[in-house]
Write a protein that holds these residues in place. Structure first.
Motif, PDB file in Angstrom:
ATOM      1  N   VAL A  55      26.820  26.321   1.375  1.00 53.34           N
ATOM      2  CA  VAL A  55      27.310  26.526   2.745  1.00 53.34           C
ATOM      3  C   VAL A  55      26.955  25.358   3.670  1.00 53.34           C
ATOM      4  O   VAL A  55      27.784  24.936   4.475  1.00 53.34           O
ATOM      5  N   PRO A  56      25.740  24.771   3.539  1.00 50.63           N
ATOM      6  CA  PRO A  56      25.458  23.633   4.428  1.00 50.63           C
ATOM      7  C   PRO A  56      26.475  22.492   4.266  1.00 50.63           C
ATOM      8  O   PRO A  56      26.722  21.754   5.204  1.00 50.63           O
ATOM      9  N   TRP A  57      27.062  22.385   3.076  1.00 52.52           N
ATOM     10  CA  TRP A  57      28.037  21.309   2.861  1.00 52.52           C
ATOM     11  C   TRP A  57      29.255  21.476   3.746  1.00 52.52           C
ATOM     12  O   TRP A  57      29.895  20.500   4.136  1.00 52.52           O
ATOM     13  N   ILE A  58      29.613  22.732   4.031  1.00 49.42           N
ATOM     14  CA  ILE A  58      30.809  22.970   4.846  1.00 49.42           C
ATOM     15  C   ILE A  58      30.620  22.336   6.215  1.00 49.42           C
ATOM     16  O   ILE A  58      31.467  21.593   6.704  1.00 49.42           O
ATOM     17  N   PHE A  59      29.449  22.614   6.811  1.00 50.46           N
ATOM     18  CA  PHE A  59      29.218  22.096   8.152  1.00 50.46           C
ATOM     19  C   PHE A  59      28.979  20.583   8.104  1.00 50.46           C
ATOM     20  O   PHE A  59      29.446  19.844   8.965  1.00 50.46           O
ATOM     21  N   PHE A  60      28.276  20.129   7.052  1.00 56.70           N
ATOM     22  CA  PHE A  60      28.042  18.703   6.903  1.00 56.70           C
ATOM     23  C   PHE A  60      29.383  17.987   6.729  1.00 56.70           C
ATOM     24  O   PHE A  60      29.635  16.952   7.354  1.00 56.70           O
ATOM     25  N   GLY A  61      30.252  18.535   5.873  1.00 57.06           N
ATOM     26  CA  GLY A  61      31.560  17.929   5.635  1.00 57.06           C
ATOM     27  C   GLY A  61      32.372  17.834   6.918  1.00 57.06           C
ATOM     28  O   GLY A  61      33.037  16.824   7.176  1.00 57.06           O
ATOM     29  N   ILE A  79      34.073  17.355   0.865  1.00 56.58           N
ATOM     30  CA  ILE A  79      32.754  18.008   0.915  1.00 56.58           C
ATOM     31  C   ILE A  79      32.908  19.448   1.420  1.00 56.58           C
ATOM     32  O   ILE A  79      32.310  20.377   0.870  1.00 56.58           O
ATOM     33  N   VAL A  80      33.744  19.627   2.448  1.00 57.68           N
ATOM     34  CA  VAL A  80      33.997  20.982   2.963  1.00 57.68           C
ATOM     35  C   VAL A  80      34.548  21.866   1.850  1.00 57.68           C
ATOM     36  O   VAL A  80      34.102  22.998   1.644  1.00 57.68           O
ATOM     37  N   LEU A  81      35.506  21.304   1.116  1.00 59.76           N
ATOM     38  CA  LEU A  81      36.149  22.066   0.048  1.00 59.76           C
ATOM     39  C   LEU A  81      35.127  22.495  -1.011  1.00 59.76           C
ATOM     40  O   LEU A  81      35.130  23.645  -1.460  1.00 59.76           O
ATOM     41  N   ILE A  97      17.144  31.645   8.301  1.00 55.20           N
ATOM     42  CA  ILE A  97      17.831  30.876   7.261  1.00 55.20           C
ATOM     43  C   ILE A  97      16.909  29.757   6.805  1.00 55.20           C
ATOM     44  O   ILE A  97      16.365  29.016   7.624  1.00 55.20           O
ATOM     45  N   HIS A  98      16.705  29.681   5.500  1.00 54.17           N
ATOM     46  CA  HIS A  98      15.990  28.526   4.966  1.00 54.17           C
ATOM     47  C   HIS A  98      16.983  27.716   4.159  1.00 54.17           C
ATOM     48  O   HIS A  98      17.638  28.222   3.257  1.00 54.17           O
ATOM     49  N   THR A  99      17.139  26.463   4.514  1.00 57.38           N
ATOM     50  CA  THR A  99      18.124  25.658   3.804  1.00 57.38           C
ATOM     51  C   THR A  99      17.444  24.483   3.122  1.00 57.38           C
ATOM     52  O   THR A  99      16.487  23.914   3.650  1.00 57.38           O
ATOM     53  N   ASN A 100      17.924  24.161   1.910  1.00 63.59           N
ATOM     54  CA  ASN A 100      17.481  22.908   1.282  1.00 63.59           C
ATOM     55  C   ASN A 100      18.666  21.966   1.174  1.00 63.59           C
ATOM     56  O   ASN A 100      18.690  21.073   0.352  1.00 63.59           O
ATOM     57  N   PHE A 101      19.675  22.208   1.983  1.00 66.66           N
ATOM     58  CA  PHE A 101      20.887  21.408   2.063  1.00 66.66           C
ATOM     59  C   PHE A 101      21.790  21.571   0.851  1.00 66.66           C
ATOM     60  O   PHE A 101      22.837  20.970   0.755  1.00 66.66           O
ATOM     61  N   ILE A 102      21.389  22.367  -0.105  1.00 64.67           N
ATOM     62  CA  ILE A 102      22.299  22.705  -1.200  1.00 64.67           C
ATOM     63  C   ILE A 102      22.625  24.176  -1.080  1.00 64.67           C
ATOM     64  O   ILE A 102      23.780  24.563  -1.079  1.00 64.67           O
TER      65      ILE A 102
END
Lengths: 293, 859
Positions: free
Chosen positions: B622-628, B507-509, B591-596
């Motif tokens: 970018v949210p995926w990096i932190f989520f991963g 996911i980070v990748l 920052i407004h994020t929709n997780f994508i």
């Protein structure tokens, strides 16, 4: 009180260390091999489990088991080979105990004496706010400043500037005077106080910003004494001693006999005349020359 | 009372650490049971004392006790309570206290949970831990005492750097230190085993949970640091290959390698010397990071406490710990018998391959971080290694590793079946190919899209490969569903941990790939009422509120409404804040994020004509990096909960105390013969020590140079007290004058070299205002930069310079001896250089050095 707390800390710490050294009687012990084998037995059990679930074929499981058994054997071999003398002598324990009991308190005491500030009390802000008038005033100033940020007015800033001046916070004081002026208080007194604050902020040097403020003061009121005094000082700092004395003598001439600044003014005149090697009475009083606006 | 007690407790802790370092160690080697048993109470007392001391410092900060220098320098009564607490570790002194606190916390944990460890090993582990604690407490007391008192106390404090007044400070350093310091456990286990002379499968199992804890904490710490800099620094990125970031990534890579090699050591009783070596290196890299960042040998945007004097001490600690342990390693490692053999294609082979790649990656980053220093030392000129180097060397190393990561878990121990493994990955391969194709179809044919598709392909390969391994293990498609679920329940948790952590990395990748490939950025001047389009979002600037009041700052807050296809998406309110204590600017992004993807808004300076500079980014994935990263940490925790890590102690048999010595005595007899053999055929094990000695010698040389200048200078400037070199540069902005040598005369001037591509310049920028306010003439030279970028940069952050010249080819910079930007020179009235600052100016340097010197020169 300090010593009591420090001593209690030291005694508690040292006695915890001494406990295993001075404890008598048999202690429950096991050999290194027992610990190793505990791990290997659990590894064996894992191999059996994985083989049962088909995660490992029989050949792999057998090889793994052989390997683990070999480790258990080698552990036992090391144990046997190295089963040399054992110790747990009372004398050694006592020696360590004495060394710890002596060295820790001595070392800590000496180092604290070298780098600590024995007896220095805490100074929590809330306490100081009750005791120290300067802290109270500073706190009041901060509140006033916050109020003024919401409702700016010249009188308020003038008061704030005076408080900061009293607290020797000349930078803030100058800003507050400037704000009072910007909000309409363009009196000669305020201008000259701004100038004086700038001088104080610069450790007594009459810098161009200050001269500018004094000039404003004299434009409003050419007789403003504080500004005239500082113009003299500016000349003195530029080594123009005759000019300085001329300006001060002019101020002296205009001052009432009971004006509070007279003694210090006369001192200045005498000192600078002596430095310049001239008779002050020979200097014609002159008003300061205003720089071109 | 409280403060002095805190100092006394720390001093007492120093001596307790000394006892804990010496007595159990001698006890273990001589078989004195009672001496060995001092270890646990000592670890507990050490922890209690350091906690007391740390608590006292926190108390001083919370009560705003301005009789403590550390509180004066980092606090102010108006600071919110949260930052009074977290501000404790916002300074160098406080952060070293946190470091020591966590170190003793780990020692305490061994004392409490270490009942499954043989007493001899435990005594030695705790002894090595105490040596580290002793070194650091001594360091604190001698060079960074946080309890230094001041009398009379000032009316108020100086406040905390606004960049640190952020919730991130509450979480990032504690987790980072839990990670850094956690690897001291692996280090202590390694040294204990080397002294003991026994490294076996059981040892590897004992060390693994500690390594896992440290790895989880460090992963989280690094991810949090990256996230924090992403949302505070306002440049839209999350990783800049800055020295401080590298300092945290190197131990992470080495630690990840250690985590995996310990598995091999545990399962097959082999790769033992390598595992020990990694344990030493991982902790040494943590120490090295601390040294580089705090000594001022390298400058960074994230370092907040720099002092070359302290650098000497840290270098001494580093030399002592790393040098001594590598010496011990050279002595003992050759005698470690390799256990089970394995074929190249096997689980062990895969893990070894990953180890090699991770280690090379760590070494490359170390090289890149130190390269500018080496090159300069050899007199080859002054260069700066930036993201291009790291990206080009890091990616080719990571790509094969990820390819193998999906295959490895399919291989069995000893000898694997590559064909079989690949056969089971057919479906995964298909998914990866589809991912690549779809990416190319959507993004079109371009080199960027091609890279992106390869990145996504790799991510899909790893993600679905990990899933495939799990489903194959439980027989999801071969057996009945119920049966598979039954088997799934019995798969060990450590295996689940691996699967989850590997998927987290995938996911980070994907996140990194997406953000690199499709980041959109727009910089412009907008007036209230204007609208612009950013990557499909319509963004309307509705207005500015100039009157926002925070507890210790005032701010201008902009309001933007983001819409997509006419529908309301988000209201975004970035701010520009001016803090009162210390007087510094800071901008906060929205920052407004929709997780994508993240819509990222920065509010810049007014242009003076009713408009404002605004900067928008659309950061995809970018949210995926932190989520991963969080998924990876979760995987580590699942693995940690595996009951294998909690094997109970063997059943105790009551014997006479003396017999315990049997457990530890053997090595004393065996050691001499081992050493003799080792020295004869173990020359290869000496190489790390030799390499380290060369490196340490180099650092000593570097530090000497650093302390010769009056600032932490990288290079002693030969230009000091010489006339500024002749130059005549065109203006950067058309309506302003350029700059030539003659302009410097007549007034004290600060010449500041800056560039828009330089991250530390961004940190320096608010400080320049202090220079201008102090009445020093400030001129800027824009170094090796595109004029358009530089203009945008000045428009965004504001232009404090009286004149800005453009040195596009860097010739003037070379003549000045500029090593890297930012760098600034104070030139006196006659055009002679009197002072040089390498790296960003700090408020302290401006206040304590620059302003007094300028006043002196002005007279």
């Amino acid at each position: 009180m300090y010593l009591v707390v420090f001593a209690a800390l030291t005694i508690l710490s040292v006695s915890a260390l001494l406990y295993p050294l001075l404890r008598r009687g048999p202690s429950a012990t096991v050999t290194r091999a027992d610990y190793d084998n505990a791990v290997y037995r659990s590894q064996l059990a894992e191999v059996v489990q994985e083989a049962e679930r088909g995660l490992m074929n029989q050949e792999q499981a057998d090889a793994a088991r052989t390997e683990i058994h070999r480790r258990m054997l080698s552990t036992a071999a090391v144990e046997k080979k190295g089963a040399t003398g054992t110790r747990g002598s009372r004398r050694a324990s006592l020696a360590a105990a004495i060394a710890i009991a002596l060295s820790v308190p001595t070392g800590a005491g000496l180092l604290y004496a070298a780098i600590g500030s024995p007896g220095m009390p805490d100074q929590p802000y809330a306490e100081r706010l009750k005791r120290d008038p300067n802290v109270m005033i500073a706190s009041a100033a901060r509140k006033l400043a916050a109020q003024l940020a919401n409702k700016p007015n010249a009188t308020g800033y003038l008061r704030l500037a005076e408080i900061y001046f009293y607290l020797h916070d000349y930078g803030r004081s100058a800003t507050a005077y400037q704000q009072a002026i910007d909000l309409g208080d363009k009196s000669a007194g305020t201008w000259s106080q701004l100038g004086e604050t700038i001088v104080m902020a610069n450790d007594g040097a009459v810098v161009p910003d200050a001269i500018n403020a004094f000039a404003h003061a004299l434009q409003v009121d050419a007789r403003e004494p504080r500004a005239r005094y500082y113009f003299g000082l500016a000349a003195a700092q530029a080594h123009e001693w005759r000019r300085a004395v001329a300006i001060w003598r002019d101020l002296e001439k205009d001052s009432a006999a009971n004006a509070p600044w007279l003694p210090i003014l006369r001192q200045h005149i005498a000192a600078y005349a002596k430095a310049g090697g001239f008779d002050p009475a020979s200097i014609t009083p002159e008003p300061p020359l205003l720089p071109n606006p | 009372m409280v403060v002095e007690t805190g100092l006394f407790a720390l001093i007492l802790a120093l001596f307790i650490a000394a006892i804990q370092a010496v007595v159990p160690l001698i006890g273990a080697s001589r078989g004195e049971a009672s001496w060995m048993n001092v270890d646990r109470p000592a670890a507990a007392v050490l922890f209690a004392l350091v906690t007391l001391s740390f608590g006292a410092l926190m108390w001083a900060h919370v009560t705003s006790d301005f009789s403590v220098l550390n509180v004066i320098q980092n606090s102010h009564t108006d600071k919110p309570l949260l930052y009074k607490i977290t501000g404790v570790w916002g300074s160098h002194e406080g952060s070293m206290m946190l470091w020591t606190f966590i170190l003793t916390l780990y020692g305490m944990a061994v004392a409490v949970f270490g009942s499954n460890l043989p007493p001899g090993l435990r005594a030695r582990v705790l002894s090595v831990q105490a040596m580290i604690a002793f070194g650091f407490i001594l360091f604190i007391l001698l060079t960074s005492n946080p309890f230094t008192r001041v009398y009379p106390p000032p009316l108020n404090g100086e406040g905390l750097n606004p960049l640190l007044q952020d919730p991130g400070l509450a979480f990032h350093p504690p987790f980072l230190y839990l990670g850094y310091v956690g690897f001291s456990m692996a280090f202590s286990f390694a040294i204990a085993a080397l002294i003991d002379g026994r490294v076996d499968a059981a040892w590897a199992r004992w060390v693994r949970p500690w390594t896992l804890v440290a790895w989880c904490a460090l992963t989280l710490g690094v991810a949090m640091g990256s996230w924090w800099s992403y949302y505070t620094l306002g440049w839209g990125g999350y990783w800049a290959w800055d020295p401080v970031e590298n300092a945290s990534l190197m131990p992470w890579l080495a630690g990840t390698a250690l985590l995996h090699s310990a598995i091999v050591a545990e399962k097959r009783d082999t790769l033992k010397a390598w595992t020990i070596f990694l344990a030493i290196i991982t902790f040494s890299l943590s120490l090295l990071g601390t040294f580089l960042v705090r000594s001022g040998v390298l400058t960074s945007v994230h370092s907040f406490a720099v002092d070359p004097q302290r650098g000497v001490f840290i270098l001494l600690l580093l030399t002592l710990f790393t040098g001594a342990s590598l010496f011990l390693f050279a002595l003992r490692a050759p005698a470690l018998k390799a256990g089970g053999l394995f074929a190249p294609i096997s689980r062990e082979g895969g893990l070894l391959f990953n180890n090699v790649l991770l280690s090379i990656a760590a070494a490359t980053i170390l090289l890149g971080t130190l390269y500018p220093l080496f090159v300069d030392a050899l007199g080859l000129g002054k260069i700066s290694v930036g993201p291009p180097y790291f990206n080009t060397v890091f990616v080719p190393l990571m790509a094969p590793m990820i390819l193998i990561m999906a295959i490895g878990p399919f291989l069995s121990w000893r000898r694997g079946d590559l064909e079989g493994a690949l056969a089971r990955l057919k479906l995964t391969f298909g998914v990866a190919v589809v991912t690549i194709t779809v990416t190319v179809l959507i993004a079109g044919i371009s080199s960027r899209a091609l890279w992106a598709s390869l990145g996504f392909g790799l991510a899909a390969w790893l993600f679905f490969g990990s899933l495939a391994e799990w489903s194959g293990r439980v027989g999801l498609f071969r057996r009945s569903f119920g049966d598979a679920m039954h088997r799934a329940r019995h798969v060990p948790r450590s295996v689940y941990g691996m699967t989850i952590a590997h998927m987290g990395l995938a996911i980070v990748l994907a996140g990194i790939t997406g953000s690199l490939a499709w980041k959109t950025e727009k910089l412009q001047v907008m007036r209230p009422g204007d609208s612009i389009m950013v990557a499909g979002y319509q963004i309307e600037f509705t207005g500015v509120d100039n009157d926002v009041k925070g507890p210790n700052y005032t701010a201008s807050r902009a309001t933007f409404i983001a819409r997509k296809d006419g529908r309301f998406v988000a209201k975004m309110q970035p701010e520009r804040r001016v803090y009162t204590n210390p007087p510094q600017d800071k901008s906060t992004v929205a920052i407004h994020t929709n997780f994508i993807d993240d819509l990222y808004a920065v509010f810049g300076e007014p242009d003076g004509k009713g408009g404002f500079v605004t900067h928008f980014f659309l950061n995809p994935l970018v949210p995926w990096i932190f989520f991963g990263a969080v998924v990876m940490v979760f995987g580590g925790m699942v693995s940690l909960s595996d009951r294998r890590h909690r094997i109970g102690a063997p059943i105790k048999k009551t014997r006479i105390a003396s017999s315990v010595a049997a457990a530890t005595a053997p090595t004393a007899g065996a050691a001499p013969s081992i050493e003799k053999k080792a020295l004869l055929r173990g020359w290869i094990y000496l190489l790390p020590l030799l390499a380290f000695i060369v490196l340490a010698g180099f650092f000593i040389h570097r530090l000497q140079l650093a302390s010769e200048g009056d600032t932490p200078n990288l290079i002693p400037s030969v230009m000091i007290n010489k006339p500024a070199p002749a130059f005549n540069l065109p203006p950067l902005l058309a309506d302003r004058p350029g700059l030539k040598t003659a302009d410097l005369k007549g007034k004290v001037t600060l010449v500041d070299f800056f560039a828009s591509w330089c991250v530390p310049c961004r940190a320096e920028h608010p400080v320049l205002r202090l220079v201008a306010q102090a009445g020093i003439r400030l001129v800027g030279i824009n170094y090796k930069d595109k004029p358009t970028d530089a203009k945008a940069w000045l428009a965004e952050l504001g232009d404090p310079y009286q004149a800005v010249a453009s040195d596009m080819h860097g010739q003037t910079g070379i003549n000045f001896g500029v090593y890297g930007v930012p760098e600034s020179y104070l030139v006196d009235k006659n055009g002679v250089i009197r002072f040089k600052q390498t790296g960003p100016l700090t408020p302290e340097v401006v206040r304590d050095k620059l302003i007094p010197l300028a006043e002196k020169l002005e007279r």
